[in-house]
Design a protein around this motif. Structure first.
Motif, PDB file in Angstrom:
ATOM      1  N   ILE A  78       0.800  -1.226   0.000  1.00 24.83           N
ATOM      2  CA  ILE A  78       0.000   0.000   0.000  1.00 24.83           C
ATOM      3  C   ILE A  78       0.833   1.276   0.000  1.00 24.83           C
ATOM      4  O   ILE A  78       0.275   2.363   0.036  1.00 24.83           O
ATOM      5  N   THR A  79       2.147   1.146  -0.078  1.00 28.06           N
ATOM      6  CA  THR A  79       2.989   2.336  -0.183  1.00 28.06           C
ATOM      7  C   THR A  79       2.906   2.888  -1.602  1.00 28.06           C
ATOM      8  O   THR A  79       2.533   2.182  -2.536  1.00 28.06           O
ATOM      9  N   ALA A  80       3.253   4.151  -1.767  1.00 32.17           N
ATOM     10  CA  ALA A  80       3.181   4.788  -3.088  1.00 32.17           C
ATOM     11  C   ALA A  80       4.369   4.426  -3.969  1.00 32.17           C
ATOM     12  O   ALA A  80       4.347   4.678  -5.173  1.00 32.17           O
ATOM     13  N   SER A  81       5.403   3.827  -3.387  1.00 28.97           N
ATOM     14  CA  SER A  81       6.568   3.416  -4.173  1.00 28.97           C
ATOM     15  C   SER A  81       7.221   2.204  -3.506  1.00 28.97           C
ATOM     16  O   SER A  81       6.908   1.874  -2.373  1.00 28.97           O
ATOM     17  N   GLY A  82       8.104   1.568  -4.237  1.00 32.20           N
ATOM     18  CA  GLY A  82       8.798   0.408  -3.710  1.00 32.20           C
ATOM     19  C   GLY A  82       8.574  -0.818  -4.571  1.00 32.20           C
ATOM     20  O   GLY A  82       7.694  -0.845  -5.434  1.00 32.20           O
ATOM     21  N   ALA A  83       9.366  -1.853  -4.336  1.00 24.87           N
ATOM     22  CA  ALA A  83       9.352  -3.057  -5.174  1.00 24.87           C
ATOM     23  C   ALA A  83       8.006  -3.767  -5.187  1.00 24.87           C
ATOM     24  O   ALA A  83       7.616  -4.360  -6.199  1.00 24.87           O
ATOM     25  N   ASN A  84       7.265  -3.738  -4.081  1.00 26.99           N
ATOM     26  CA  ASN A  84       5.975  -4.430  -4.006  1.00 26.99           C
ATOM     27  C   ASN A  84       4.780  -3.481  -4.009  1.00 26.99           C
ATOM     28  O   ASN A  84       3.656  -3.909  -3.769  1.00 26.99           O
ATOM     29  N   SER A  85       5.014  -2.213  -4.281  1.00 24.55           N
ATOM     30  CA  SER A  85       3.931  -1.231  -4.323  1.00 24.55           C
ATOM     31  C   SER A  85       3.007  -1.525  -5.501  1.00 24.55           C
ATOM     32  O   SER A  85       3.434  -1.502  -6.662  1.00 24.55           O
ATOM     33  N   ILE A  86       1.745  -1.822  -5.209  1.00 23.32           N
ATOM     34  CA  ILE A  86       0.778  -2.084  -6.277  1.00 23.32           C
ATOM     35  C   ILE A  86       0.659  -0.863  -7.184  1.00 23.32           C
ATOM     36  O   ILE A  86       0.626  -0.987  -8.409  1.00 23.32           O
ATOM     37  N   LYS A  87       0.625   0.326  -6.608  1.00 24.81           N
ATOM     38  CA  LYS A  87       0.541   1.560  -7.407  1.00 24.81           C
ATOM     39  C   LYS A  87       1.716   1.659  -8.382  1.00 24.81           C
ATOM     40  O   LYS A  87       1.530   1.897  -9.575  1.00 24.81           O
ATOM     41  N   THR A  88       2.925   1.455  -7.881  1.00 22.60           N
ATOM     42  CA  THR A  88       4.118   1.546  -8.723  1.00 22.60           C
ATOM     43  C   THR A  88       4.104   0.503  -9.830  1.00 22.60           C
ATOM     44  O   THR A  88       4.424   0.806 -10.982  1.00 22.60           O
ATOM     45  N   LEU A  89       3.719  -0.721  -9.498  1.00 21.86           N
ATOM     46  CA  LEU A  89       3.693  -1.797 -10.496  1.00 21.86           C
ATOM     47  C   LEU A  89       2.679  -1.511 -11.599  1.00 21.86           C
ATOM     48  O   LEU A  89       2.962  -1.714 -12.785  1.00 21.86           O
ATOM     49  N   ILE A  90       1.504  -1.037 -11.227  1.00 21.90           N
ATOM     50  CA  ILE A  90       0.468  -0.748 -12.217  1.00 21.90           C
ATOM     51  C   ILE A  90       0.869   0.413 -13.123  1.00 21.90           C
ATOM     52  O   ILE A  90       0.677   0.367 -14.333  1.00 21.90           O
ATOM     53  N   GLU A  91       1.465   1.450 -12.539  1.00 21.42           N
ATOM     54  CA  GLU A  91       1.785   2.656 -13.301  1.00 21.42           C
ATOM     55  C   GLU A  91       3.139   2.611 -14.008  1.00 21.42           C
ATOM     56  O   GLU A  91       3.486   3.536 -14.745  1.00 21.42           O
ATOM     57  N   ALA A  92       3.903   1.534 -13.839  1.00 23.80           N
ATOM     58  CA  ALA A  92       5.220   1.423 -14.469  1.00 23.80           C
ATOM     59  C   ALA A  92       5.124   1.471 -15.995  1.00 23.80           C
ATOM     60  O   ALA A  92       5.976   2.043 -16.664  1.00 23.80           O
ATOM     61  N   ASP A  93       4.085   0.865 -16.556  1.00 22.57           N
ATOM     62  CA  ASP A  93       3.823   0.915 -17.995  1.00 22.57           C
ATOM     63  C   ASP A  93       2.475   1.602 -18.165  1.00 22.57           C
ATOM     64  O   ASP A  93       1.429   0.983 -17.967  1.00 22.57           O
ATOM     65  N   GLN A  94       2.492   2.863 -18.510  1.00 24.50           N
ATOM     66  CA  GLN A  94       1.267   3.662 -18.589  1.00 24.50           C
ATOM     67  C   GLN A  94       0.246   3.143 -19.590  1.00 24.50           C
ATOM     68  O   GLN A  94      -0.923   3.509 -19.529  1.00 24.50           O
ATOM     69  N   THR A  95       0.665   2.266 -20.514  1.00 23.38           N
ATOM     70  CA  THR A  95      -0.283   1.730 -21.497  1.00 23.38           C
ATOM     71  C   THR A  95      -0.666   0.283 -21.183  1.00 23.38           C
ATOM     72  O   THR A  95      -1.436  -0.314 -21.937  1.00 23.38           O
ATOM     73  N   LEU A  96      -0.148  -0.267 -20.112  1.00 26.45           N
ATOM     74  CA  LEU A  96      -0.404  -1.676 -19.770  1.00 26.45           C
ATOM     75  C   LEU A  96      -0.226  -2.573 -20.998  1.00 26.45           C
ATOM     76  O   LEU A  96      -1.120  -3.303 -21.404  1.00 26.45           O
ATOM     77  N   GLY A  97       0.949  -2.454 -21.603  1.00 22.80           N
ATOM     78  CA  GLY A  97       1.257  -3.282 -22.759  1.00 22.80           C
ATOM     79  C   GLY A  97       0.446  -2.942 -23.998  1.00 22.80           C
ATOM     80  O   GLY A  97       0.253  -3.777 -24.875  1.00 22.80           O
ATOM     81  N   GLY A  98      -0.039  -1.714 -24.072  1.00 27.44           N
ATOM     82  CA  GLY A  98      -0.812  -1.273 -25.223  1.00 27.44           C
ATOM     83  C   GLY A  98      -2.316  -1.492 -25.089  1.00 27.44           C
ATOM     84  O   GLY A  98      -3.070  -1.195 -26.010  1.00 27.44           O
TER      85      GLY A  98
END
Length: 131
Positions: A78-98
Motif C-alpha cells: 500500500i505504499t506509493a513506491s517500492g518493489a511491491n507497491s501495487i501503485k508503482t507496479l500498475i503505473e510502471a507501464d502507462q499503457t499496460l502493454g498497449g
C-alpha cells in the motif's frame, strides 16, 4: 479497450513472488491473493468513439483479520513506491502493454472480506483507465 486484455495486463503488471494473482473472480482462493475485478466502462468521452474511460477494483487479500503478520504483510503493497507497491507496479507501464492509453492507481482502501467463513484483512485498490 477490451476488458479481458486489460485484466491480463494488470495480472502481468502485478506479478510479485508469493502473491497469487487472479484475472477473473475465483470461486475460492488462498491468501495472499490479488483479485482483479470487472471494469466499469464509460464510452464516448470525446466525440464519436474518441476515447473511453473505465475503473476497476483490485482486491488484495492478505490473511485472517486476527493475524498480525497479515497486517504487516500489507504495508509493502500500500505504499506509493517500492518493489511491491501495487501503485508503482500498475503505473510502471502507462499503457499496460498497449491495452490502454493511460492508467492511474488512485487509492487504496482497507476492507474486510469473508472467504470460506473466515474474515480476511484486505485492501481495495481503485484504478482509472483511459483508452
Amino acid at each position: 479497450m477490451t476488458p479481458s486484455t486489460v485484466r491480463d495486463a494488470l495480472k502481468t503488471a502485478c506479478t510479485i513472488t508469493g502473491l497469487r494473482v487472479y484475472d477473473t473472480v475465483p470461486d475460492g482462493l488462498i491468501p495472499p491473493a490479488l483479485v482483479i475485478g470487472q471494469l466499469s466502462i464509460e464510452w464516448d468521452l470525446v466525440f464519436k468513439r474518441g476515447a473511453d474511460s473505465a475503473t476497476i477494483d483490485l482486491i488484495l487479500i492478505a490473511g485472517r483479520m486476527s493475524d498480525r503478520a497479515a497486517q504487516d504483510y500489507l504495508d509493502g503493497f500500500i505504499t506509493a513506491s517500492g518493489a511491491n507497491s501495487i501503485k508503482t507496479l500498475i503505473e510502471a507501464d502507462q499503457t499496460l502493454g498497449g491495452s490502454v492509453t493511460s492508467v492511474r492507481c488512485v487509492s487504496a482502501t482497507p476492507v474486510s472480506l469473508t472467504v470460506a467463513g473466515v474474515k480476511m484483512l484486505a485492501y481495495r485498490f481503485a484504478v482509472e483507465l483511459y483508452g
